[in-house]
Design a protein around this motif. Structure first.
Motif, short mmCIF file in Angstrom:
data_model
loop_
_atom_site.label_atom_id
_atom_site.label_comp_id
_atom_site.label_asym_id
_atom_site.label_seq_id
_atom_site.Cartn_x
_atom_site.Cartn_y
_atom_site.Cartn_z
N TRP A 1 31.89 0.33 -13.96
CA TRP A 1 32.83 -0.58 -14.60
C TRP A 1 33.86 0.22 -15.40
O TRP A 1 33.54 1.13 -16.15
CB TRP A 1 32.07 -1.54 -15.50
CG TRP A 1 32.93 -2.38 -16.42
CD1 TRP A 1 32.97 -2.31 -17.76
CD2 TRP A 1 33.83 -3.42 -16.02
NE1 TRP A 1 33.86 -3.24 -18.26
CE2 TRP A 1 34.41 -3.93 -17.20
CE3 TRP A 1 34.22 -3.95 -14.79
CZ2 TRP A 1 35.35 -4.96 -17.18
CZ3 TRP A 1 35.15 -4.97 -14.77
CH2 TRP A 1 35.71 -5.46 -15.95
N TRP B 1 25.69 -12.78 -12.31
CA TRP B 1 25.79 -12.61 -10.86
C TRP B 1 25.33 -13.88 -10.16
O TRP B 1 24.28 -14.43 -10.46
CB TRP B 1 24.94 -11.42 -10.40
CG TRP B 1 25.41 -10.12 -11.01
CD1 TRP B 1 24.91 -9.49 -12.10
CD2 TRP B 1 26.50 -9.33 -10.55
NE1 TRP B 1 25.61 -8.35 -12.36
CE2 TRP B 1 26.60 -8.22 -11.42
CE3 TRP B 1 27.40 -9.45 -9.50
CZ2 TRP B 1 27.57 -7.23 -11.26
CZ3 TRP B 1 28.37 -8.46 -9.33
CH2 TRP B 1 28.44 -7.38 -10.21
N GLN C 1 25.04 -4.51 -7.37
CA GLN C 1 25.22 -4.94 -8.76
C GLN C 1 25.15 -3.74 -9.71
O GLN C 1 26.00 -3.58 -10.60
CB GLN C 1 24.15 -5.95 -9.16
CG GLN C 1 24.25 -7.29 -8.48
CD GLN C 1 23.12 -8.21 -8.90
OE1 GLN C 1 22.61 -8.15 -10.01
NE2 GLN C 1 22.72 -9.10 -8.01
N LEU D 1 32.80 -5.32 -4.68
CA LEU D 1 31.97 -6.42 -4.18
C LEU D 1 32.34 -6.76 -2.75
O LEU D 1 31.47 -6.95 -1.89
CB LEU D 1 32.15 -7.64 -5.09
CG LEU D 1 31.46 -8.92 -4.61
CD1 LEU D 1 29.95 -8.75 -4.59
CD2 LEU D 1 31.86 -10.10 -5.51
N GLU E 1 28.24 -2.32 -12.10
CA GLU E 1 28.10 -2.26 -13.56
C GLU E 1 28.21 -0.83 -14.07
O GLU E 1 28.82 -0.57 -15.12
CB GLU E 1 26.75 -2.87 -13.97
CG GLU E 1 26.67 -4.37 -13.73
CD GLU E 1 25.36 -4.97 -14.22
OE1 GLU E 1 24.62 -4.26 -14.97
OE2 GLU E 1 25.04 -6.11 -13.87
N TRP F 1 27.43 -9.49 -17.93
CA TRP F 1 27.60 -9.80 -16.51
C TRP F 1 26.75 -11.01 -16.13
O TRP F 1 25.63 -11.19 -16.62
CB TRP F 1 27.17 -8.62 -15.64
CG TRP F 1 28.03 -7.40 -15.78
CD1 TRP F 1 27.88 -6.39 -16.69
CD2 TRP F 1 29.17 -7.07 -15.00
NE1 TRP F 1 28.85 -5.45 -16.52
CE2 TRP F 1 29.66 -5.83 -15.48
CE3 TRP F 1 29.83 -7.69 -13.94
CZ2 TRP F 1 30.78 -5.21 -14.94
CZ3 TRP F 1 30.93 -7.08 -13.39
CH2 TRP F 1 31.40 -5.85 -13.89
N THR G 1 22.07 -11.89 -5.27
CA THR G 1 20.98 -11.82 -6.26
C THR G 1 19.61 -11.68 -5.58
O THR G 1 18.66 -11.20 -6.21
CB THR G 1 20.99 -13.07 -7.14
OG1 THR G 1 20.89 -14.25 -6.31
CG2 THR G 1 22.28 -13.14 -7.95
N SER H 1 29.12 -13.66 -5.19
CA SER H 1 29.19 -12.87 -3.97
C SER H 1 29.43 -13.71 -2.73
O SER H 1 29.94 -13.22 -1.72
CB SER H 1 27.90 -12.07 -3.77
OG SER H 1 26.82 -12.95 -3.46
N GLY I 1 22.38 -6.14 -2.18
CA GLY I 1 23.16 -6.79 -3.23
C GLY I 1 22.71 -6.39 -4.61
O GLY I 1 23.54 -6.19 -5.52
N VAL I 2 21.41 -6.26 -4.80
CA VAL I 2 20.90 -5.83 -6.11
C VAL I 2 21.37 -4.41 -6.42
O VAL I 2 21.78 -4.11 -7.55
CB VAL I 2 19.37 -5.92 -6.13
CG1 VAL I 2 18.81 -5.38 -7.45
CG2 VAL I 2 18.91 -7.36 -5.92
#
Length: 599
Positions: A153, A132, A146, A177, A150, A130, A137, A209, A142-143
């Motif tokens: 997935w 990003w 992520q 997202l 993942e 991945w 980030t 993003s 947002g973290v």
């Protein structure tokens, strides 16, 4: 790396795989140049190749000669390998046979073509890398997002790689997202490197993003009759709040469910500033007054006539008024409900009156119910509290009219994936009331009713299991002092199928059934979709078992069982249910028809 090639983001079924006509486009008696078939141990491979390969299209060219067919078979071999690659098989063994002496129904002058497929080992994912990009980030949520993407997935290491699974996993990741804070995100790059010698796939994805977005002003169009303020209250989208796709969907649902709007469209202004992106709300308002007439048939009571009038804004009061009349051979009812506009918390004052005359197994019951209180309705949770007056007069009852007054609370929670056609989810509801019987003998009482529905998915082809249950009781010294509308009966389309509506109750002797103070029902149903040409249709089958009991004492609860089969249709007006049920206690079959999903 030798023996490797890559699938990029735009990879799909190869262009050579021209869509073939439907499998039934050539009947057994049609004139064809040759016959052809695929043989494989995996029926999915066989169906896939027969559906997508071009050979079927060329069967209709009855003027083909042997030289042209030989060239077509050369191209078909390459096409078959490319199609198998989309299923994750990069080292198949293909064996073509052309028997010119065999002719289908005497019409195929070029004989029989057969493809035997040994797919070989499937390609499996070995790693997922991945990258990003964008504000996520450095954004706290947002973290966390992520990590969620993942973790969830759809094509992790060890899974079989197919083009369909690859596309589906990327689509799901992008939707996740876009759903939280980052509506302008994108899939910047994706690549699947295939090691054909070792049947391994290495996946790489780059997700950008874009900026974190907050909601700006509401731009409302079409609000002429019922005002902008009502739209703002129902939408509940405050400027400055972080963007969540689900917030916009719930706002749209609240506006539609309010009944004031025939259609609602909500979207984020695509060229807005990330810090304050405007929200566009486009409305088509309902008419101030509406009449609805209906004619139907109920399996329990035969033909049914209904009429409903809605006035969305009574002059001077500006409340909504809904009047309903329903008539069939067992039930005649007249009802009126007044509902105030919602306040800032979506609570609404309401009052209603309902008059009924119902023919039951133990005689005729005439009843009235008057109610006043407040209600809050949402996409997932409904709440209400109200005062209620009941009066009922039962034929052959020496007590005459029996009355009660009570205060009540009701709460319903729904968590289904889709309405009105849920395939998974849970629903819970509870009603609680306390009051006093009126008349010569006044006795306090408490009434409660709990219900639940759990829909458990079994897989795309296996359908789902639906589990229903309800429990209720009335605590009072003597039930004869309470209107029968406050007691319990069961049986019918939505409870215990195989029995007539409200025909399960307390045995009073002489073939009469009365309402009781304790209720218990349960149901288990297996719903399985019917498939047509490999795809799910709008029809489903059902196998079920129901049970219910009503009594005046817990030890006297005697289960009444039924079981049967049914069909379901996803109609434009909601789910249509057709059930044939056998009542074990009566040893009789009964057909049940109903429309809609309610909980």
């Amino acid at each position: 790396m030798a023996g490797c090639f890559a699938f990029f983001a735009c990879c799909a079924v190869p262009a050579q795989a021209d869509p073939a006509p439907p499998s039934n486009s050539l009947s057994p008696t049609s004139a064809v140049a040759f016959a052809w078939t695929v043989r494989s141990r995996d029926p999915n491979i066989q169906d896939f190749l027969e559906q997508h390969m071009s050979l079927r299209r060329y069967q209709a060219l009855i003027d083909l000669d042997t030289t042209e067919l030989t060239r077509l078979l050369t191209d078909a071999d390459e096409q078959a390998r490319e199609l198998l690659a989309t299923l994750g098989f990069f080292n198949p063994e293909l064996r073509w046979q052309h028997d010119q002496t065999a002719a289908p129904n005497g019409s195929g002058h070029l004989g029989q073509v057969t493809l035997e497929v040994q797919s070989g080992p499937a390609t499996r994912v070995t790693q997922v890398q991945w990258q990003w990009l964008g504000e996520m980030t450095d954004h706290p949520s947002g973290v966390a997002l992520q990590a969620i993407i993942e973790k969830q997935w759809g094509l992790p290491p060890g899974e079989t790689f197919t083009q369909m699974a690859w596309d589906r996993a990327k689509t799901k990741a992008l939707r996740q997202l876009l759903a939280e804070h980052f509506p302008w995100g994108r899939l910047a790059q994706s690549q699947a490197r295939i090691d054909t010698l070792n049947n391994q796939a290495s996946l790489t994805l780059a997700m950008d993003s874009g900026p974190a977005v907050r909601l700006g002003e509401l731009r409302i169009s079409g609000a002429t009759k019922y005002g902008v303020q009502q739209v703002e209250r129902l939408a509940r989208l405050a400027p400055g709040q972080a963007y969540r796709q689900n917030d916009l969907l719930e706002a749209q649902q609240r506006l539609v469910l309010s009944g004031f709007y025939d259609s609602v469209f909500i979207n984020l202004e695509p060229e807005g500033q990330p810090a304050q992106a405007p929200v566009n709300i486009e409305l088509k308002e309902s008419l101030r007054q509406r009449w609805q007439l209906g004619v139907g048939v109920r399996s329990d009571s035969g033909p049914r006539l209904t009429a409903e009038h809605t006035h969305h804004s009574i002059p001077g009061l500006h409340w909504r008024a809904v009047s309903r009349v329903a008539v069939d051979k067992d039930l005649q009812s007249l009802g009126v409900e007044l509902l105030a506009p919602p306040d800032n918390s979506l609570w609404r004052w309401n009052t209603s009156a309902q008059l009924q005359r119902r023919q039951q197994v133990d005689g005729e019951i005439s009843s009235q119910r008057w109610r006043a209180g407040r209600i809050q309705m949402g996409p997932r949770i409904d709440r209400s509290y109200f005062a209620q007056y009941d009066v009922a007069t039962q034929q052959n009852n020496s007590l005459g009219a029996v009355e009660s007054f009570s205060g009540n609370l009701a709460w319903t929670w729904r968590d289904f994936d889709s309405l009105p056609f849920p395939t998974r989810g849970l629903g819970l509801g509870i009603e609680w009331g306390a009051g006093v019987s009126l008349g010569p003998v006044q006795q306090p009482f408490v009434r409660w009713l709990a219900k639940g529905l759990n829909i458990l998915p079994l897989g795309e082809r296996s359908g789902r299991i639906a589990l229903r249950a309800s429990l209720g009781s009335v605590v009072i010294q003597d039930t004869q002092n309470l209107p029968t509308t406050q007691l319990f009966l069961t049986g019918g389309d939505n409870t215990v199928r195989g029995y007539a509506f409200n025909s399960i109750g307390v045995d009073l002797g002489n073939g009469q059934i009365g309402a009781g103070r304790y209720l218990s029902t349960g149901s288990v149903e297996w719903q399985r979709p019917l498939r047509w040409k490999g795809a799910a249709s709008d029809w489903e089958t059902a196998v079920f078992a129901d049970v219910g009991a009503v009594a005046n004492a817990l030890p006297l609860l005697k289960p009444q069982w039924s079981y049967g089969v049914g069909a379901r249709w996803r109609s434009p007006i909601g789910p249509v249910r057709m059930d044939l049920a056998h009542a074990q206690a009566l040893n009789k079959w009964r057909l049940h028809l109903s429309v809609g999903f309610t909980f």
